[in-house]
Scaffold this motif. Sequence first.
Motif, mmCIF file in Angstrom:
data_model
loop_
_atom_site.group_PDB
_atom_site.id
_atom_site.type_symbol
_atom_site.label_atom_id
_atom_site.label_comp_id
_atom_site.label_asym_id
_atom_site.label_seq_id
_atom_site.Cartn_x
_atom_site.Cartn_y
_atom_site.Cartn_z
ATOM 1 N N ASP A 74 20.087 -20.319 17.873
ATOM 2 C CA ASP A 74 19.463 -21.394 18.645
ATOM 3 C C ASP A 74 20.418 -22.551 18.894
ATOM 4 O O ASP A 74 21.455 -22.669 18.253
ATOM 5 N N GLN A 102 16.384 -25.384 22.129
ATOM 6 C CA GLN A 102 15.060 -24.783 21.902
ATOM 7 C C GLN A 102 14.241 -25.623 20.926
ATOM 8 O O GLN A 102 13.024 -25.618 20.967
ATOM 9 N N HIS A 103 14.945 -26.313 20.016
ATOM 10 C CA HIS A 103 14.271 -27.119 19.000
ATOM 11 C C HIS A 103 14.883 -28.509 18.939
ATOM 12 O O HIS A 103 16.001 -28.714 19.400
ATOM 13 N N ALA A 114 9.373 -27.756 18.614
ATOM 14 C CA ALA A 114 9.886 -27.051 19.783
ATOM 15 C C ALA A 114 10.155 -28.057 20.896
ATOM 16 O O ALA A 114 9.344 -28.945 21.153
ATOM 17 N N LYS A 162 10.020 -27.720 23.987
ATOM 18 C CA LYS A 162 9.058 -27.681 25.095
ATOM 19 C C LYS A 162 7.851 -28.595 24.828
ATOM 20 O O LYS A 162 7.211 -29.071 25.752
#
Length: 238
Positions: A30, A200-201, A215, A217
């Motif tokens: 990641d 992503q994180h 997250a 998002k």
Amino acid sequence: MSLLRLEEVHTFIEQFHILEGVSIDVPEGDIVALLGRNGAGKTTTLKTILGLTPARSGSVFYDGNNITGRRSFDIAAMGIGFVPEHRAIFSDLSVEENLLIAERERGDFAAKEDFIFGLFPDLKRLIRLPGTNLSGGQQQMLAVARALVPNNRLLLIDEPSEGLAPVLIEQMMEAIRRLSSESTVLLVEQNFIVASRLAQHFVIIEEGRSIMSGAMKDLVDDDETIKRYLGAGTGGAT
Ligand SMILES: Nc1ncnc2c1ncn2[C@@H]1O[C@H](COP(=O)(O)OP(=O)(O)OP(=O)(O)O)[C@@H](O)[C@H]1O
Ligand SMILES: [Mg+2]
């Protein structure tokens, strides 16, 4: 499993208690963005992972091993690369020399040359020039390229987009996206747009404490958190 894990890390610089409880999980493969205002403790966190400002309490685990208290040289040799703030390259050395002295083992550069120049074609053109002749953006690319010379499983990258023109920010983002297919990345990034498009994180640090993670998002829609802990600064990228 996490490739890197910090548990309740506390770090002092001289008598100053700089990190007061930082916990971070970086899953293998990641890109994790380490976010927070100026002076929050982002750079100190990277230096603590590397043992440059060692943790006084808490633990740092890398690949399942507790590396807290080990020497920086040994930590780096385990496959952790560091791209410091402010384009730390050797300005008297050529591009090629900068890359060669980044080798951990003889032949590292030759093995990675095509990958590195694929990411940063400008550097190939400038290979014989001294660092001083490079633009700020090219120096930043060389600083990232140096960390790619040895086989690093984890890269700690401190503010790669800082001070770059928007077109160079785009190039840098593309390079980080591509290098993340080979290495896990913990990315300190003040430009939230850059961070949100790459990672992503996220982990947010505030006054030496990790106060929130999750997250990316979910964070992008959370205007209140972004404003409260990161300021409104969205930097140069769009
Ligand atoms: N050598 C030092 N001596 C004393 N205090 C220090 C030292 N280095 C850093 N600090 C303090 O530690 C805190 C965290 O600094 P750090 O450089 O980790 O922040 P940062 O989040 O990387 O900030 P920036 O976004 O400005 O790079 C700051 O308050 C800073 O003033
Ligand atoms: Mg910093």
